[in-house]
Each structure stands twice: as structure tokens, then as C-alpha cells.
Design a protein around this motif. Structure first.
Motif, PDB file in Angstrom:
ATOM      1  N   UNK A  68       0.825  -1.380   0.094  1.00 18.62           N
ATOM      2  CA  UNK A  68      -0.029   0.011  -0.178  1.00 18.62           C
ATOM      3  C   UNK A  68       0.962   1.181   0.104  1.00 18.62           C
ATOM      4  N   UNK A  69       1.766   1.498   0.755  1.00 20.56           N
ATOM      5  CA  UNK A  69       2.667   2.574   1.097  1.00 20.56           C
ATOM      6  C   UNK A  69       3.769   2.673   0.210  1.00 20.56           C
ATOM      7  N   UNK A  70       4.237   1.770  -0.424  1.00 23.85           N
ATOM      8  CA  UNK A  70       5.370   1.760  -1.293  1.00 23.85           C
ATOM      9  C   UNK A  70       5.191   1.739  -2.908  1.00 23.85           C
ATOM     10  N   UNK A  71       3.773   1.186  -3.121  1.00 28.20           N
ATOM     11  CA  UNK A  71       3.332   0.867  -4.547  1.00 28.20           C
ATOM     12  C   UNK A  71       1.813   1.863  -4.706  1.00 28.20           C
ATOM     13  N   UNK A  72       1.050   1.321  -4.093  1.00 27.39           N
ATOM     14  CA  UNK A  72      -0.511   1.833  -4.474  1.00 27.39           C
ATOM     15  C   UNK A  72      -0.615   3.489  -4.072  1.00 27.39           C
ATOM     16  N   UNK A  73      -0.283   3.753  -3.010  1.00 24.85           N
ATOM     17  CA  UNK A  73      -0.393   5.368  -2.694  1.00 24.85           C
ATOM     18  C   UNK A  73       0.449   6.142  -3.691  1.00 24.85           C
ATOM     19  N   UNK A  74       1.761   5.738  -3.718  1.00 22.56           N
ATOM     20  CA  UNK A  74       2.720   6.593  -4.472  1.00 22.56           C
ATOM     21  C   UNK A  74       2.162   6.517  -6.138  1.00 22.56           C
ATOM     22  N   UNK A  75       1.556   5.494  -6.633  1.00 20.15           N
ATOM     23  CA  UNK A  75       1.125   5.524  -7.933  1.00 20.15           C
ATOM     24  C   UNK A  75      -0.294   6.101  -8.101  1.00 20.15           C
ATOM     25  N   UNK A  76      -1.088   5.926  -7.268  1.00 18.60           N
ATOM     26  CA  UNK A  76      -2.464   6.307  -7.262  1.00 18.60           C
ATOM     27  C   UNK A  76      -2.756   7.633  -6.773  1.00 18.60           C
ATOM     28  N   UNK A  77      -2.337   8.162  -5.847  1.00 17.23           N
ATOM     29  CA  UNK A  77      -2.558   9.477  -5.196  1.00 17.23           C
ATOM     30  C   UNK A  77      -2.660  10.493  -6.157  1.00 17.23           C
ATOM     31  N   UNK A  78      -2.017  10.872  -7.083  1.00 18.39           N
ATOM     32  CA  UNK A  78      -1.892  12.038  -8.035  1.00 18.39           C
ATOM     33  C   UNK A  78      -3.108  11.625  -8.995  1.00 18.39           C
ATOM     34  N   UNK A  79      -3.236  10.572  -9.446  1.00 21.28           N
ATOM     35  CA  UNK A  79      -4.327  10.373 -10.433  1.00 21.28           C
ATOM     36  C   UNK A  79      -5.803  10.648  -9.788  1.00 21.28           C
ATOM     37  N   UNK A  80      -6.059   9.981  -8.527  1.00 16.03           N
ATOM     38  CA  UNK A  80      -7.175  10.139  -7.659  1.00 16.03           C
ATOM     39  C   UNK A  80      -7.457  11.455  -7.333  1.00 16.03           C
ATOM     40  N   UNK A  81      -6.482  12.334  -6.838  1.00 15.77           N
ATOM     41  CA  UNK A  81      -6.311  13.515  -6.535  1.00 15.77           C
ATOM     42  C   UNK A  81      -7.073  14.458  -7.748  1.00 15.77           C
ATOM     43  N   UNK A  83      -9.171  13.447 -10.197  1.00 14.50           N
ATOM     44  CA  UNK A  83     -10.632  13.179  -9.896  1.00 14.50           C
ATOM     45  C   UNK A  83     -11.250  14.018  -9.144  1.00 14.50           C
ATOM     46  N   UNK A  84     -10.742  14.037  -7.815  1.00 13.29           N
ATOM     47  CA  UNK A  84     -11.414  14.602  -6.805  1.00 13.29           C
ATOM     48  C   UNK A  84     -11.508  16.402  -7.219  1.00 13.29           C
ATOM     49  N   UNK A 290     -20.995  11.834  -4.431  1.00 12.44           N
ATOM     50  CA  UNK A 290     -19.288  11.905  -4.143  1.00 12.44           C
ATOM     51  C   UNK A 290     -18.482  11.542  -5.389  1.00 12.44           C
ATOM     52  N   UNK A 291     -17.358  11.221  -5.378  1.00 12.51           N
ATOM     53  CA  UNK A 291     -16.757  11.045  -6.461  1.00 12.51           C
ATOM     54  C   UNK A 291     -17.193   9.899  -7.278  1.00 12.51           C
ATOM     55  N   UNK A 292     -17.798   8.703  -6.645  1.00 13.47           N
ATOM     56  CA  UNK A 292     -18.199   7.532  -7.314  1.00 13.47           C
ATOM     57  C   UNK A 292     -19.555   7.973  -8.093  1.00 13.47           C
ATOM     58  N   UNK A 293     -20.203   9.100  -7.611  1.00 11.11           N
ATOM     59  CA  UNK A 293     -21.246   9.313  -8.460  1.00 11.11           C
ATOM     60  C   UNK A 293     -20.952  10.479  -9.643  1.00 11.11           C
ATOM     61  N   UNK A 294     -20.459  11.614  -9.025  1.00 13.30           N
ATOM     62  CA  UNK A 294     -20.212  12.496 -10.050  1.00 13.30           C
ATOM     63  C   UNK A 294     -19.170  12.534 -10.987  1.00 13.30           C
ATOM     64  N   UNK A 295     -18.084  11.859 -10.588  1.00 13.40           N
ATOM     65  CA  UNK A 295     -16.984  11.772 -11.456  1.00 13.40           C
ATOM     66  C   UNK A 295     -17.018  10.382 -12.138  1.00 13.40           C
ATOM     67  N   UNK A 296     -17.271   9.234 -11.526  1.00  9.50           N
ATOM     68  CA  UNK A 296     -17.359   7.842 -12.267  1.00  9.50           C
ATOM     69  C   UNK A 296     -18.714   7.808 -12.965  1.00  9.50           C
ATOM     70  N   UNK A 297     -19.829   8.025 -12.559  1.00 12.15           N
ATOM     71  CA  UNK A 297     -21.035   7.950 -13.267  1.00 12.15           C
ATOM     72  C   UNK A 297     -21.148   8.989 -14.274  1.00 12.15           C
ATOM     73  N   UNK A 298     -21.605  10.356 -13.762  1.00 12.88           N
ATOM     74  CA  UNK A 298     -22.105  11.547 -14.267  1.00 12.88           C
ATOM     75  C   UNK A 298     -20.913  11.756 -15.347  1.00 12.88           C
TER      76      UNK A 298
END
Length: 340
Positions: A68-81, A83-84, A290-298
Motif C-alpha cells: 500500500x505505502x510503497x506502491x499503491x499510494x505513490x502510484x494512485x494518489x496523483x491520479x485520484x487527486x 478526479x477529486x 461523491x466521487x463515485x457518482x459525480x466523477x465515475x457515473x455522471x
């Protein structure tokens, strides 16, 4: 400063009862949580807490936490940010839609139940549920009814809220486990769909999109899938929809496990292949947008469906509407009447 002011406008903006007549009981509306800012650092803090919960990811800690801390968060945080950032609201009362709507919903329920203190809390991030319980205790509240804003029970969501209640014993609490078949809530969702279709036109098909869940959890006895199906069917019946006019699917998958099917994207593709070009999508598993409805669906799924020649009309969540507040107040009254 009086103790009762510790949960005032400075911390969450909620109306505060008179300190001379402190309420005996509080109602805490708990949502999942959200980053404090649409930045990689903010997302990393939030996802780090969320994805560290054993209820959310059941892998052995020795394996998952380094990953999580060495792979997932470094790779995903910018992409998810990013989206938010695409859904973040501006202005004095701006921020993450989930936080803004949850806070406003607490205010709306407070107006329906002036004899209680009604506040919002988050399972992950802030304002944390643990902090809220301690604030209520310090303010002289004797007990708290905790209502997770998850209509359907799941071990990944509602049970995680219960874990906090088991650890934090600042004051007696009672948990509302689910409300997917509550008449007031079902009526509110059905009315919101009916009203949206009256104002924006009705698509040829109504799709109920729920957050996904790994299939293994269902196989182990999690009732989430049953709750989703029962609730969607009850709403469709209120709308007098024939069986072929609606369907149910699951979104927001991640990881390699087998998840509940059918997937929302796959369902939209199947509808397009059948010649269905106008689809209304509602997400009754989410209390507020939320992000799942506004970004993912809509946004994302609507764009994907448009490439297939279709039009996706997203029907907003109940958010802080008065019918939603009234439904939740009714649920709270029912639970409080049975809390001896």
C-alpha cells in the motif's frame, strides 16, 4: 467557552442547542470520508487510512501495508487527486461534495429533530467518528444514536463503523445497521427519480448502480447483495416499472478479485448493443453525491456511453433535500423509541 460550544460552528457549522438546556441524546450521521484537499498529499493521507482498514482490504498486514505505502499510494494518489479536483466545489461552503452534502444533511435533519443534537462524522478522515463521540461526551450528551449513511449493510462499511463504537466508549451508543427497506427512504428515492424524469425526460431504461463488493464476501455471508436487490426492486415497484424497464449493476471495482456482477460499465455496453440509447442511472447506495457518482457515473461512464451513441442521464442522490432529512429523522425516531 461552554462545553456545549465545542461542537459549534467553528468545527462543523451545525446549529447548537442552548447551553442552558443541553440535549440528552445525539444523532450522529456517519459517512465514509473524503480527502481534506484535492491534492496528492491529501488523497494519500485519506487513502492511507481507508485502505489500511482490515474491513476494506483483508490481505495479511505484513503483505498489504508495504504494498500500500510503497506502491499503491505513490502510484494512485496523483491520479485520484485529479478526479477529486474535477468535482471539488468552490466558495465559502465549498469542498468535497461528500463532506459538503453530509454536513448540510445533518443541518437538515437537525431542523426535523430540534430536541436532539445532530452532527456529521466520517469513518475515515475528518471529522472522525471517534472525535465526535468524545466531543459529545464533553458537551454533556448522555447517549448517541449512530446512523451510518449506508442504506445497505455490509461488513466493509457498517461493520467498520461498529468497530469504532466498540473501541470508543465515551458514551453509550446504538447503531442503525441498515434502512434499505424503510418506507420513508424508499418513497424519497422513488419520488426523486419520478421528479427528475418529469423535469428532464425519462430514458428508455432505469439502471440502479450500487458500489461493488468482492464476491468472496457475499459467499461468506455478507448481506449487501440481498439488500441492494431488495431495495432496488421496492423502488421499481413504487415507480410501477415493468421488469424489462430497469436493471441493477455494480460499479467502482478495484483489485483482481472477482466482484459482484454485472458491472455498471458492462451493463451500459450491453444496453447499447440492444439498441437502448437513453439510460437513466441512479445510485441509491450513496446517501449523498461523491466521487463515485459525480466523477465515475455522471462524467466517466456518461462519456463512455456517449461514444456508443447513447445518452446517460444521472439522477442525483438525495443529498440534503427535505424528503431525505425527513426519512432519516423517521428512522432515528423509530430506533430511539426502541432504545430502552
Amino acid at each position: 467557552m461552554p462545553a456545549s460550544a465545542s461542537i459549534g460552528a467553528a468545527s462543523d457549522g451545525a446549529p447548537i442547542p442552548s447551553p442552558s438546556q443541553p440535549p440528552d441524546t445525539a444523532l450522529v450521521l456517519v459517512n465514509l470520508g473524503t480527502p481534506d484537499a484535492p491534492t496528492p498529499a491529501g488523497v494519500r493521507r485519506y487513502l492511507g487510512e481507508f485502505l489500511s482498514d482490515r474491513r476494506v482490504v483483508g490481505l495479511p498486514r505484513w503483505l498489504w501495508l508495504p504494498l500500500l505505502h510503497l506502491v499503491v499510494l505513490p502510484l494512485r494518489s496523483k491520479v485520484v487527486a485529479e478526479k477529486y479536483a474535477s468535482i471539488w466545489t468552490r466558495g465559502e461552503d465549498g469542498g468535497s461534495p461528500l463532506a459538503v452534502y453530509t454536513r448540510r444533511l445533518a443541518w437538515a435533519v437537525q431542523n426535523e429533530m430540534p430536541q436532539l443534537r445532530v452532527i456529521d462524522a466520517m469513518r475515515y478522515g475528518s471529522p472522525s467518528l471517534a472525535m465526535r463521540l468524545h466531543q459529545l461526551h464533553e458537551a454533556g450528551v448522555r447517549r448517541a444514536l449512530v446512523l451510518p449513511l449506508y442504506p445497505q449493510y455490509s461488513t466493509t462499511t457498517t461493520a467498520s463503523v461498529d468497530d469504532v463504537l466498540a473501541r470508543e466508549r465515551a458514551l453509550p451508543t446504538r447503531l442503525v445497521e441498515n434502512y434499505h427497506l424503510d418506507d420513508g427512504w424508499l418513497d424519497a428515492v422513488a419520488d426523486s427519480i419520478r421528479t427528475h424524469r418529469e423535469h428532464h425526460g425519462a430514458g428508455k431504461h432505469l439502471l440502479f448502480s450500487f458500489h461493488g463488493l468482492p464476491q468472496r464476501l457475499i459467499d461468506e455471508g455478507d448481506p449487501y447483495e440481498r439488500h441492494c436487490i431488495a431495495g432496488a426492486r421496492a423502488i421499481a415497484q413504487r415507480l410501477d416499472l415493468p421488469e424489462d424497464a430497469w436493471s441493477l449493476s455494480y460499479q467502482s471495482r478495484f483489485g483482481r478479485d472477482k466482484w459482484l456482477e454485472p458491472g455498471t460499465q458492462q451493463t451500459l455496453h450491453a444496453l447499447a448493443a440492444r439498441g437502448v440509447r437513453e439510460v437513466d442511472v441512479v445510485a441509491p447506495g450513496f446517501a449523498v453525491d461523491c466521487i463515485e457518482t459525480l466523477e465515475e457515473v455522471a462524467m466517466m461512464l456518461a462519456e463512455d456511453f456517449a461514444k456508443l451513441g447513447g445518452t446517460l442521464r444521472y439522477i442525483p442522490c438525495l443529498n440534503d433535500t427535505r424528503p431525505h432529512a425527513r426519512a432519516l429523522a423517521g428512522i432515528a425516531r423509530y430506533e430511539l423509541d426502541r432504545w430502552i
